[in-house]
Write a protein that holds these residues in place. Structure first.
Motif, short mmCIF file in Angstrom:
data_model
loop_
_atom_site.label_atom_id
_atom_site.label_comp_id
_atom_site.label_asym_id
_atom_site.label_seq_id
_atom_site.Cartn_x
_atom_site.Cartn_y
_atom_site.Cartn_z
N ALA A 69 0.83 -1.20 0.00
CA ALA A 69 0.00 0.00 0.00
C ALA A 69 0.86 1.25 0.00
O ALA A 69 0.58 2.22 -0.72
N LEU A 72 2.30 1.63 -3.51
CA LEU A 72 1.29 2.13 -4.43
C LEU A 72 1.03 3.61 -4.21
O LEU A 72 0.88 4.38 -5.17
N SER A 73 0.97 4.02 -2.95
CA SER A 73 0.74 5.43 -2.65
C SER A 73 1.86 6.30 -3.20
O SER A 73 1.61 7.35 -3.80
N TYR A 76 1.46 6.59 -7.01
CA TYR A 76 0.42 7.51 -7.44
C TYR A 76 0.82 8.96 -7.21
O TYR A 76 0.52 9.84 -8.02
N ILE A 87 -1.06 -1.77 -10.62
CA ILE A 87 -1.54 -2.95 -9.90
C ILE A 87 -1.08 -4.16 -10.70
O ILE A 87 -1.71 -4.55 -11.69
N ASP A 92 -1.12 -6.80 -4.99
CA ASP A 92 -1.24 -5.37 -5.26
C ASP A 92 -2.71 -4.95 -5.26
O ASP A 92 -3.07 -3.89 -4.74
N TYR A 96 -4.56 -2.22 -2.91
CA TYR A 96 -5.34 -1.12 -3.46
C TYR A 96 -6.75 -1.11 -2.88
O TYR A 96 -7.29 -0.05 -2.54
N ARG A 100 -6.86 2.48 -1.32
CA ARG A 100 -7.20 3.49 -2.31
C ARG A 100 -8.61 3.38 -2.87
O ARG A 100 -9.21 4.37 -3.24
N THR A 104 -11.18 6.48 -3.95
CA THR A 104 -11.55 6.64 -5.35
C THR A 104 -13.06 6.57 -5.50
O THR A 104 -13.66 7.36 -6.26
N GLY A 133 -9.81 -0.13 -13.16
CA GLY A 133 -9.14 -0.65 -11.98
C GLY A 133 -10.00 -1.70 -11.29
O GLY A 133 -10.50 -2.64 -11.91
N THR A 134 -10.21 -1.54 -10.00
CA THR A 134 -11.00 -2.49 -9.23
C THR A 134 -12.49 -2.14 -9.20
O THR A 134 -13.24 -2.73 -8.43
N ALA A 160 -6.45 -6.23 -11.45
CA ALA A 160 -7.44 -5.25 -11.04
C ALA A 160 -8.82 -5.61 -11.58
O ALA A 160 -9.83 -5.54 -10.86
#
Length: 466
Positions: A69, A72-73, A76, A87, A92, A96, A100, A104, A133-134, A160
């Motif tokens: 995390a 990933l932060s 971004y 991702i 990953d 997320y 995140r 989002t 994404g997710t 994702a």
């Protein structure tokens, strides 16, 4: 204080289950294929990468998830084009989902709610989510419009998309996923349309599967990606938190895809940073040049009055509750976090879908015992400051409720420039913004007109600190 938006119950339940499964898998260790690069329209073969077994915290979040995390932060925040999916694998995706996806979702839900308030006639049935994404933005659209029935998700991360498919089983939407380049992906497979939108109290499950496999696999053979001048075939097209990962040419291709395919409206959401705002300004110019009509946040099509001010940018903020796992993964202590966003929305045909243009609140309203000061972007294209006096009870009550980033509609006598006394004005809250009306102010427990009946986001901003 920003408006507060919580996850809909169906998503919260599905997310908890997904994270529980990911935590159990992470503790055992797993092997997950990576996904394709963003510049290839034909997904390449995947290479297995082993994950390191990680310990589990009392709250269920693994230390490995927390480390991912943080990575990933940082990625971004770097805010530059990606040469591979951010991702990259299932762990990953779990990281997320933990850190995140809620933010989002909240940002997209805020922007879509503002669009729905500005264009009440908009009742989309179909959705295109580019760089899905997710699936956070798709969930936000589902929660905004009860009319939504099907969604097409596109992303270049197989992991994702696999997570998005699993989560969206709880929504009841007919989901179609496409894996490949962010601008022009190659289709993989589609899920059958459900018979009905599931009841909110129902427990999400695999009764309506949206994937033929629980993990991403090589896509099925498919025809070449469509040209950008394809006929419109979805009601709303959107992208959220994607443009920062793309080159300038790819951004233009994404916007062209959205405008080529959307029948009614397009929405673009970016981080509420100076760089995100500049990208939104570029998209705004492209939409206006293509003949689209702005529906938010701008109440006009003139030059942005904020852009001319040094060290300033137009953005909004939303507040979202944090779970314990969320706090652990991000190393935070507060029970909430504030997510800043920049966004733009437009409609293709204002005759078909008229747009209500009201002033936009540019900053946190400054509330004092006897008055509220508002900084507004007005339909005339000007940035102005308004003072709403306590002497005008209806307007003062509305001003105390309006939040940063929402709309403020006023009759000519509603508020006056500083130093002048306002006369009585009739104002009412729509749940996301304030608009002029001849009716009385709605009671405190009035529900937003555009929210999903079973999963309306929390309208109050009273979230206690940690």
């Amino acid at each position: 204080m920003p408006a507060s938006i919580a996850l809909p119950r169906a998503l919260a339940v599905a997310l908890d289950e997904a994270l529980s499964q990911a935590s159990r898998g992470g503790a055992r260790g797993s092997t997950t294929p990576t996904s394709t690069t963003p510049t290839s329209t034909t997904p390449t073969s995947t290479t297995p990468t082993s994950t390191t077994p990680s310990s589990t915290t009392p709250g269920g979040t693994t230390t490995g998830t927390a480390a991912r995390a943080q990575r990933l932060s940082r990625r971004y925040l770097a805010d530059h084009p990606a040469d591979a999916p951010i991702i990259a694998d299932a762990p990953d995706a779990a990281a997320y989902l933990t850190t995140r996806m809620p933010a989002t979702y909240a940002a997209a839900r805020f922007a879509l709610g503002e669009l729905a308030a500005a264009v009440p006639s908009l009742e989309p049935v179909s959705l295109l989510d580019v760089g899905a994404g997710t699936g956070a933005a798709t969930w936000a659209a589902w929660d905004t419009w009860p009319s939504l029935e099907r969604a097409e998700l596109r992303d270049y991360s197989a992991s994702a998309l696999a997570a998005a498919e699993r989560l969206l089983r709880a929504s009841g939407l007919a989901v179609e996923t496409h894996l490949g380049d962010a601008a022009r992906p190659t289709p993989t497979h589609a899920a059958p349309a459900p018979e009905r939108r599931p009841d909110e109290s129902a427990t999400p499950g695999p009764a309506t599967p949206t994937s033929t496999a629980s993990e991403p696999t090589a896509p099925r053979p498919a025809p070449p990606a469509p040209a950008l001048d394809v006929d419109v075939d979805v009601d709303v097209a959107l992208t959220a938190y994607v443009l920062s990962e793309l080159t300038e040419a790819q951004r233009a291709a994404v916007v062209a895809t959205l405008t080529a395919r959307a029948r009614d409206a397009v929405v673009i959401v970016e981080p509420g940073t100076p760089a995100g705002y500049r990208r939104i300004l570029a998209v705004r110019d492209a939409l206006l040049a293509a003949g689209w009509t702005l529906a938010g946040p701008c109440p006009h099509a003139l030059a942005c009055p904020v852009a001319s001010r040094e060290s300033d940018w137009c953005h909004a903020a939303v507040r979202l509750p944090r779970t314990r796992e969320h706090r652990v993964a991000k190393g935070g202590e507060l029970s909430y976090e504030d997510e800043k966003l920049a966004w733009v929305a437009a409609v293709r045909d204002p005759a078909r879908h008229p747009v209500r243009h009201d002033a936009r609140v540019l900053r946190h309203p400054a509330t004092h015992p006897g008055h509220v000061r508002l900084e507004l972007c007005t339909p005339s294209g000007e940035r102005v400051e308004r003072t709403v006096s306590k002497r005008d009870k209806a307007a003062f009550r509305a001003a105390r409720k309006v939040e940063w980033g929402e709309t403020w509609g006023e009759t000519p006598a509603a508020v006056q420039p500083d130093g002048e006394q306002p006369t009585t004005a009739a104002l009412t809250s729509t749940g996301q913004g304030v608009v002029g009306t001849t009716a009385a102010v709605q009671p405190d427990d009035a529900q937003p007109a555009t929210a999903h009946p079973a999963t309306a986001p929390t309208a109050s901003s009273q979230v206690p600190p940690a």
